[in-house]
Design a protein around this motif. Structure first.
Motif, PDB file in Angstrom:
ATOM      1  N   SER A  62       0.835  -1.208   0.000  1.00  0.00           N
ATOM      2  CA  SER A  62       0.000   0.000   0.000  1.00  0.00           C
ATOM      3  C   SER A  62       0.872   1.260   0.000  1.00  0.00           C
ATOM      4  O   SER A  62       0.822   2.069   0.925  1.00  0.00           O
ATOM      5  N   ASN A  63       1.675   1.394  -1.033  1.00  0.00           N
ATOM      6  CA  ASN A  63       2.353   2.659  -1.307  1.00  0.00           C
ATOM      7  C   ASN A  63       2.457   2.771  -2.823  1.00  0.00           C
ATOM      8  O   ASN A  63       1.973   1.898  -3.555  1.00  0.00           O
ATOM      9  N   MET A  64       3.070   3.862  -3.306  1.00  0.00           N
ATOM     10  CA  MET A  64       3.010   4.117  -4.755  1.00  0.00           C
ATOM     11  C   MET A  64       3.800   3.104  -5.574  1.00  0.00           C
ATOM     12  O   MET A  64       3.613   3.021  -6.787  1.00  0.00           O
ATOM     13  N   ARG A  66       3.338   0.116  -5.672  1.00  0.00           N
ATOM     14  CA  ARG A  66       2.446  -0.968  -6.109  1.00  0.00           C
ATOM     15  C   ARG A  66       2.312  -1.001  -7.645  1.00  0.00           C
ATOM     16  O   ARG A  66       1.920  -2.010  -8.207  1.00  0.00           O
ATOM     17  N   HIS A  86      -0.708   5.956  -1.872  1.00  0.00           N
ATOM     18  CA  HIS A  86      -1.862   5.210  -1.378  1.00  0.00           C
ATOM     19  C   HIS A  86      -2.604   6.034  -0.331  1.00  0.00           C
ATOM     20  O   HIS A  86      -3.048   5.516   0.706  1.00  0.00           O
ATOM     21  N   THR A  87      -2.731   7.317  -0.597  1.00  0.00           N
ATOM     22  CA  THR A  87      -3.387   8.238   0.333  1.00  0.00           C
ATOM     23  C   THR A  87      -4.906   8.147   0.165  1.00  0.00           C
ATOM     24  O   THR A  87      -5.395   7.745  -0.891  1.00  0.00           O
ATOM     25  N   THR A 223       1.660   8.865  -9.927  1.00  0.00           N
ATOM     26  CA  THR A 223       0.913   7.798  -9.240  1.00  0.00           C
ATOM     27  C   THR A 223      -0.359   8.330  -8.592  1.00  0.00           C
ATOM     28  O   THR A 223      -1.265   7.560  -8.310  1.00  0.00           O
ATOM     29  N   GLU A 227      -3.817   6.251  -8.624  1.00  0.00           N
ATOM     30  CA  GLU A 227      -4.600   5.993  -7.411  1.00  0.00           C
ATOM     31  C   GLU A 227      -6.030   6.505  -7.522  1.00  0.00           C
ATOM     32  O   GLU A 227      -6.971   5.834  -7.098  1.00  0.00           O
ATOM     33  N   GLU A 230      -7.885   4.049  -9.595  1.00  0.00           N
ATOM     34  CA  GLU A 230      -8.081   2.791  -8.857  1.00  0.00           C
ATOM     35  C   GLU A 230      -9.113   2.968  -7.746  1.00  0.00           C
ATOM     36  O   GLU A 230     -10.010   2.138  -7.568  1.00  0.00           O
ATOM     37  N   GLN A 231      -9.007   4.082  -7.019  1.00  0.00           N
ATOM     38  CA  GLN A 231      -9.907   4.298  -5.875  1.00  0.00           C
ATOM     39  C   GLN A 231     -11.343   4.572  -6.312  1.00  0.00           C
ATOM     40  O   GLN A 231     -12.269   4.378  -5.532  1.00  0.00           O
TER      41      GLN A 231
END
Ligand SMILES: *Cc1c(COP(=O)(O)O)cnc(C)c1O
Length: 400
Positions: A62-64, A66, A86-87, A223, A227, A230-231
């Motif tokens: 769970s950080n960039m 990924r 991954h904020t 990233t 994210e 993805e989110q």
């Protein structure tokens, strides 16, 4: 950290963002010496899409990092990470309701290591510098980038030299010192600090990691785009509002969307990209309004949002192209409006934003009032940093 061995960077080369000329990524590069424009990293996205699938994401770190197939570091041993990225993408329910909106989201970059999204860029740049055998790094910084360079260089055991305008936020000066960096305060603006940093690089053999002059910070910042998509369950928002200094973030998010289309995660649709700058420092907004691609340096820049105190940007044409191609817009807000928005985001959402993050909310209000954004659209505000790093200016501005 455990990485599966079949997951590898699919970087192929660097490409000049203006001329398309290509160079080898296995050597250190800065601007294209032919035209002074940035290089951007290119990947074999067909190959990347074999392993970087939507389903593969569930059990990744769970950080960039990924998204490692589309990150520039080849040997995972060179990755210098403090857990950046991954904020959260908050559903801003109370603030949205206050504005009469259906779907307002805040990407909260303030929770990154070092308290701003500069952590993404510097994690990428320091990692790639390590891979390329660089050990002494230098940069000019308006504030947060210098703090992040100091932290990531400390984590990597490298030397960091930071050149900051004298009026950079106190927190940024302190964090450089805490991380053992060589902090140099410069009389003038970030462009003046850039000249001193460039000279130090030349004379003392440092590697200058100024944003976009160095090709990999933008790879970290892109990233944010991965994210957000993805989110949102592999959908895109209608509008993204971005507080723009040098514009690396907007260039990065725009690049990410093109890559995501090639990876097959999204279609050809794009969010409208909105570039917001401070009234006291708005070179890109001026250029956008004039209908040109290259910005004139902004004279006597002044705003309490240090991250947007950037009078000249080497990636100007890339920001302006992204805004135009997306059907977005560029506008300014005042420092007073930013402070009001810092208060609103803090009281309605419990997110204490940097003034730059506040600027995105001020811009949204202007765009809603003028019907350039409708209340039923899905809007993402980028809060690029934490208000905690600006206590010296926000305290008095908020009436303490
Ligand atoms: C650096 C910075 C910005 C501007 O970012 P660019 O991508 O360089 O335009 C905005 N907000 C904060 C908090 C920053 O530190």
């Amino acid at each position: 950290m455990s990485y599966r061995t079949h997951i590898r960077s699919q970087i192929t080369h660097l490409e000049c963002s203006l001329s398309g000329e290509t160079v080898d990524h296995k050597y250190p590069h800065r601007l294209n010496p032919e035209n002074g424009k940035p290089y951007l990293a290119r990947y074999d996205l067909g190959k990347a899409s074999e392993t970087l699938t939507k389903d593969s994401l569930a059990d990744r770190e769970s950080n960039m990092w990924r998204y490692r197939e589309v990150m520039p570091v080849v040997d995972p041993a060179n990755i210098v990470t403090l857990g950046e990225g991954h904020t959260p993408l908050h559903i801003a329910e109370r603030l949205g309701k206050h504005l009469g909106m259906k779907s307002l989201l805040i990407k909260d970059e303030g929770v990154n290591p070092t308290g701003s999204f500069k952590a993404r860029g510097l994690s990428a740049a320091v990692s790639k510098a390590l891979e390329l055998g660089q050990t002494k790094l230098t940069m000019p910084s308006a504030g947060n980038a210098g703090g992040a360079l100091s932290a990531y260089s400390a984590a990597a055991g490298m030397e960091a030299h930071v050149y900051m305008p004298k009026d950079a936020p106190y927190a940024n000066q302190v964090e450089c010192i805490a991380h053992g960096a060589d902090l140099n305060l410069v009389d003038g603006f970030i462009t003046d600090a850039g000249r001193v940093s460039g000279k130090a690089a030349e004379e003392r053999g440092f590697f200058d990691v100024s944003t976009l002059k160095e090709p990999y910070r933008v790879e970290g910042k892109k990233t944010m785009g991965y994210e957000i998509v993805e989110q949102l369950g592999f959908q895109i928002p209608d509008v993204v509002i971005y507080p723009t200094g040098g514009g690396t973030g907007i260039v990065g998010i725009w690049k990410a969307l093109d890559e995501l289309e090639e990876l097959g995660w999204i279609g050809p649709e794009r969010p409208r990209m909105v570039c917001v700058q401070a009234e006291g420092c708005a070179p890109l907004v001026d250029a956008y309004k004039k209908g040109v691609e290259f910005a004139d340096p902004f004279l006597n820049p002044s705003t309490l949002a240090a991250g947007m105190r950037v009078p000249a940007a080497v990636g100007d044409f890339l920001v302006i192209r992204a805004v135009r191609q997306s059907g977005g817009t560029a506008l300014t807000v005042t420092d007073d409006q930013m402070v009001d928005s810092v208060r609103d985001m803090s009281t309605y959402e419990g997110i204490f934003p940097a003034p730059e993050g506040g600027a995105t909310l001020s811009a949204l209000q202007i765009l809603l009032d003028s019907h350039q954004v409708e209340r039923d659209e899905r809007v993402v505000l980028l809060n690029t940093g934490s208000g905690m790093k600006y206590l010296d200016v926000l305290g008095p501005a908020l009436g303490l």
